[in-house]
Design a protein around this motif. Structure first.
Motif, PDB file in Angstrom:
ATOM      1  N   ALA A 229     -31.885  60.206 -27.808  1.00 14.02           N
ATOM      2  CA  ALA A 229     -32.544  59.189 -28.643  1.00 14.02           C
ATOM      3  C   ALA A 229     -32.516  57.797 -28.026  1.00 14.02           C
ATOM      4  O   ALA A 229     -33.510  57.059 -28.080  1.00 14.02           O
ATOM      5  CB  ALA A 229     -31.910  59.169 -30.036  1.00 14.02           C
ATOM      6  N   ASP A 230     -31.392  57.445 -27.411  1.00  6.09           N
ATOM      7  CA  ASP A 230     -31.273  56.092 -26.848  1.00  6.09           C
ATOM      8  C   ASP A 230     -32.221  55.876 -25.675  1.00  6.09           C
ATOM      9  O   ASP A 230     -32.485  54.727 -25.289  1.00  6.09           O
ATOM     10  CB  ASP A 230     -29.835  55.831 -26.405  1.00  6.09           C
ATOM     11  N   ASN A 231     -32.724  56.939 -25.095  1.00  4.06           N
ATOM     12  CA  ASN A 231     -33.638  56.808 -23.958  1.00  4.06           C
ATOM     13  C   ASN A 231     -34.997  56.240 -24.358  1.00  4.06           C
ATOM     14  O   ASN A 231     -35.794  55.859 -23.498  1.00  4.06           O
ATOM     15  CB  ASN A 231     -33.842  58.165 -23.280  1.00  4.06           C
ATOM     16  N   GLY A 236     -41.785  51.916 -25.908  1.00  2.00           N
ATOM     17  CA  GLY A 236     -43.017  51.680 -26.672  1.00  2.00           C
ATOM     18  C   GLY A 236     -43.495  52.900 -27.432  1.00  2.00           C
ATOM     19  O   GLY A 236     -44.705  53.044 -27.686  1.00  2.00           O
ATOM     20  N   ILE A 237     -42.571  53.783 -27.835  1.00  7.34           N
ATOM     21  CA  ILE A 237     -42.943  54.979 -28.601  1.00  7.34           C
ATOM     22  C   ILE A 237     -42.795  54.674 -30.094  1.00  7.34           C
ATOM     23  O   ILE A 237     -41.686  54.529 -30.596  1.00  7.34           O
ATOM     24  CB  ILE A 237     -42.058  56.187 -28.241  1.00  7.34           C
ATOM     25  N   HIS A 238     -43.901  54.579 -30.785  1.00  8.41           N
ATOM     26  CA  HIS A 238     -43.882  54.346 -32.233  1.00  8.41           C
ATOM     27  C   HIS A 238     -44.903  55.262 -32.889  1.00  8.41           C
ATOM     28  O   HIS A 238     -45.621  56.013 -32.205  1.00  8.41           O
ATOM     29  CB  HIS A 238     -44.167  52.876 -32.554  1.00  8.41           C
ATOM     30  N   GLY A 239     -44.970  55.222 -34.208  1.00  6.40           N
ATOM     31  CA  GLY A 239     -45.803  56.164 -34.936  1.00  6.40           C
ATOM     32  C   GLY A 239     -47.276  56.116 -34.604  1.00  6.40           C
ATOM     33  O   GLY A 239     -47.942  57.154 -34.550  1.00  6.40           O
ATOM     34  N   ALA A 240     -47.819  54.928 -34.384  1.00  4.54           N
ATOM     35  CA  ALA A 240     -49.249  54.819 -34.085  1.00  4.54           C
ATOM     36  C   ALA A 240     -49.586  55.474 -32.755  1.00  4.54           C
ATOM     37  O   ALA A 240     -50.685  56.010 -32.585  1.00  4.54           O
ATOM     38  CB  ALA A 240     -49.681  53.352 -34.088  1.00  4.54           C
ATOM     39  N   VAL A 241     -48.651  55.443 -31.813  1.00  2.00           N
ATOM     40  CA  VAL A 241     -48.868  56.148 -30.542  1.00  2.00           C
ATOM     41  C   VAL A 241     -48.932  57.644 -30.784  1.00  2.00           C
ATOM     42  O   VAL A 241     -49.839  58.334 -30.301  1.00  2.00           O
ATOM     43  CB  VAL A 241     -47.740  55.809 -29.541  1.00  2.00           C
ATOM     44  N   MET A 242     -47.979  58.167 -31.559  1.00  2.00           N
ATOM     45  CA  MET A 242     -47.940  59.601 -31.845  1.00  2.00           C
ATOM     46  C   MET A 242     -49.159  60.051 -32.637  1.00  2.00           C
ATOM     47  O   MET A 242     -49.640  61.176 -32.491  1.00  2.00           O
ATOM     48  CB  MET A 242     -46.664  59.931 -32.616  1.00  2.00           C
ATOM     49  N   ALA A 254     -41.135  64.417 -24.225  1.00  2.00           N
ATOM     50  CA  ALA A 254     -39.983  64.914 -23.470  1.00  2.00           C
ATOM     51  C   ALA A 254     -39.681  64.008 -22.278  1.00  2.00           C
ATOM     52  O   ALA A 254     -38.515  63.747 -21.960  1.00  2.00           O
ATOM     53  CB  ALA A 254     -40.243  66.341 -23.005  1.00  2.00           C
ATOM     54  N   LYS A 255     -40.718  63.529 -21.627  1.00  2.00           N
ATOM     55  CA  LYS A 255     -40.531  62.628 -20.488  1.00  2.00           C
ATOM     56  C   LYS A 255     -39.911  61.309 -20.939  1.00  2.00           C
ATOM     57  O   LYS A 255     -39.005  60.774 -20.282  1.00  2.00           O
ATOM     58  CB  LYS A 255     -41.875  62.372 -19.800  1.00  2.00           C
ATOM     59  N   ALA A 256     -40.398  60.773 -22.063  1.00  2.00           N
ATOM     60  CA  ALA A 256     -39.846  59.519 -22.590  1.00  2.00           C
ATOM     61  C   ALA A 256     -38.382  59.697 -22.990  1.00  2.00           C
ATOM     62  O   ALA A 256     -37.566  58.780 -22.811  1.00  2.00           O
ATOM     63  CB  ALA A 256     -40.666  59.053 -23.788  1.00  2.00           C
TER      64      ALA A 256
END
Length: 367
Positions: A229-231, A236-242, A254-256
């Motif tokens: 999780a800390d990675n 810049g991973i947030h809900g709008a991206v997903m 997985a990469k992030a």
């Protein structure tokens, strides 16, 4: 919170300020005038009100001296051009000039519509600290602070702006910021509405599009991947991206997270959890709310792909996100929560340009 009505009253600096005021009293007077400018027509401002607005509301005291020497009323302020701002007020920073121009245009429009935009309620301190933190890119806080990016400026930014004026060269970071702006646009820049939606889904896996990066990290911990999780910090991973990025899939997540590519079971676990996150709630779970968390087409394609894999005898643990991957087809770009269907249909990731063009009437010559 409703927009403040613009009052047709003149801000007279002479009636509020006396020559004998102490420094403390003068500052209090400046704050009082600044508060009045928030709901008073700009065309009626006197010199003191203009200065209070620039210093307190806009957060641009560095231009106060030139303003006091050259701008004696709100009417003059309404007529300023980019050249006036640069040569007359010494505003050489192009984003600073844009900020003033967009604010002036907002006030001009408000004189007819009797209300300022919701973007006016987002000051540059909130954008540079709270908003960027929620987006998951706090490393850009200082450059946003330096450029005094408020809600109006945020709404005008393009991919080219981010690279040219903010030195943000990472393509995914640009996309992350633009999609976070797109979410604000979908909510008409209503900060309270955004916060309310986030509060409702803080402990429930729904309305993914409204999730902050902190909420995404919480979900990662909840699905027993807490060691990764800390990675996500600074990614810049947030809900709008997903929800809106068509290219965002299990491999990208997985990469992030830093999950090794040879950890096939962990990839499968993440894949299954992302599939659950994209599955619409049942009618009973939805209650009276229209959630519509995912595209039925994406979910059906996911099921069809799984059936095809089973029939072909391929190991599901080896499922990868290639050009024909079901994970790419899933993509989460249907996870639009309770947003209206028409908004979801119209939202498409843009490779270039601003996520919104509200200020078409504003001539911005420094882009």
């Amino acid at each position: 919170m409703p927009h403040h009505k613009l009052l047709l009253t003149t801000l007279d600096s002479d009636s509020l300020t006396q020559n004998s005021l102490s420094d403390g009293e003068e500052q209090l007077d400046r704050l009082q005038q600044a508060e009045l400018t928030r709901n008073t027509c700009m065309s009626l401002w006197r010199a003191g009100a203009v200065q209070a607005w620039l210093e307190v509301v806009m957060g641009m005291p560095m231009y106060l001296r030139a303003c006091s020497e050259n701008v004696k009323s709100g009417k003059v302020l309404l007529g300023l051009t980019d050249e006036d701002l640069e040569l007359g007020l010494g505003i050489n920073n192009p984003i600073h000039r844009r900020k003033v121009r967009l604010a002036i245009e907002d006030y001009r429009r408000a004189e007819g519509e009797q209300s300022l935009s919701k973007a006016s309620e987002m000051d540059h301190h909130w954008v540079a600290t709270s908003w960027l933190s929620d987006v998951g890119l706090p490393q850009y806080s200082q450059i946003f602070q330096t450029n005094l990016v408020d809600g109006r400026v945020l709404n005008s930014l393009s991919r080219r702006d981010l690279e040219r004026f903010f030195n943000i060269t990472d393509h995914f970071h640009q996309t992350s910021i633009l999609l976070a702006i797109q979410l604000l646009q979908m909510l008409s820049f209503d900060k309270e509405a955004l916060q309310a939606r986030r509060a409702k889904c803080e402990h429930q896996n729904r309305d993914t599009i409204a999730w902050t990066c902190h909420r995404v990290a919480k979900w990662i911990r909840d699905i027993d991947l807490k060691e990764f999780a800390d990675n996500l910090h600074g990614k810049g991973i947030h809900g709008a991206v997903m929800a809106l990025d068509q290219s965002y899939n299990t491999d990208a997540m997985a990469k992030a997270l830093g999950i090794p590519s040879n950890k096939h079971m962990l990839h499968r676990h993440l894949y299954e959890e992302m599939k659950i996150l994209a599955t619409p709630l049942s009618n009973a779970e939805q209650g009276t709310e229209l959630i519509n968390c995912s595209s039925p087409v994406a979910v059906n394609r996911f099921a069809d792909e799984r059936l095809s894999i089973r029939r072909s005898g391929k190991s599901p643990l080896r499922l990868r996100a290639n050009s024909h991957s079901v994970e790419r087809s899933l993509g989460f770009h249907g996870s639009c929560g309770s947003l209206p269907r028409e908004a979801r249909v119209q939202v498409v990731p843009r490779a270039k340009g601003s996520p919104m063009h509200t200020y078409k009437s504003v001539e911005i010559t420094n882009v």
